[in-house]
Scaffold this motif. Structure first.
Motif, short mmCIF file in Angstrom:
data_model
loop_
_atom_site.label_atom_id
_atom_site.label_comp_id
_atom_site.label_asym_id
_atom_site.label_seq_id
_atom_site.Cartn_x
_atom_site.Cartn_y
_atom_site.Cartn_z
N ILE A 132 0.31 5.70 0.60
CA ILE A 132 -0.68 6.59 0.81
C ILE A 132 -0.11 8.12 0.52
CG2 ILE A 132 0.02 7.10 3.12
CD1 ILE A 132 -3.03 7.55 3.87
N PHE A 162 0.68 -1.26 0.01
CA PHE A 162 0.13 -0.03 0.16
C PHE A 162 1.00 1.20 0.06
CE2 PHE A 162 -2.57 -3.12 2.23
CZ PHE A 162 -3.83 -3.28 1.58
N LEU A 170 -5.20 6.35 -1.49
CA LEU A 170 -4.55 5.13 -1.08
C LEU A 170 -4.26 4.33 -2.27
CD1 LEU A 170 -3.57 3.24 1.32
CD2 LEU A 170 -5.98 2.29 1.22
#
Ligand code: MG
Length: 159
Positions: A5, A3, A154
């Motif tokens: 952000i 991930f 995200l």
């Protein structure tokens, strides 16, 4: 699973040019005072693009679309956002979601929020949420000298 952000911010002051049209999140809002800028000055689309570029580490809007470049004069910022998305995808990322906070004394965002979310979501290929806040009379935003937007994005690795 990977991930990333990112956060994005943009602010534009109101324009004195009566021929400019206010565009927020890709939605034209005629009859309201427009924002000053080299492109269509879509402060929401710009903050979203900055958040996506921040998350992917691909730079920033000023570097990709310099305001010294006449190609971007009057540009539709959803086109700029689509180009950012192309680069984000090419770099191996998919968008999970984007969330925006627009700080504006006017116009009222509620009548336009759904259209912004649908249009931005179509370009980004993921849910986009848009929330409106007022600045409680504090500072230039509170005196309705312009509009600002914060966005968070995200990303997930596409593989
Ligand atoms: Mg901008």
């Amino acid at each position: 699973m990977r991930f990333r952000i990112g956060n994005g911010f943009d602010v534009h002051r109101f324009s004195d040019d009566p021929d400019r049209v206010l565009v927020l999140g890709g939605v034209a809002i005629p009859g309201e005072r427009a924002l000053h800028g080299h492109s269509d000055a879509d402060v929401v689309a710009h903050a979203v693009a900055e958040a996506l570029l921040g998350a992917s580490g691909l730079g920033d809007l000023g570097r990709l679309f310099p305001d010294t470049d006449e190609r971007w004069a009057g540009a539709d910022s959803l086109d700029l956002l689509a180009e950012v998305m192309r680069r984000v995808h090419d770099d191996g990322w998919e968008v999970a979601n984007v969330d925006c906070s627009v700080i504006a004394e006017r116009p009222k965002l509620a009548p336009h929020r759904e259209a912004m979310e649908v249009g931005l979501g179509r370009v980004v290929g993921a849910p986009v949420t848009v929330k409106g806040r007022r600045a409680e009379g504090i500072g230039g935003l509170g005196r309705a000298e312009g509009i600002a937007c914060f966005a968070s994005a995200l990303l997930t690795a596409a593989d």
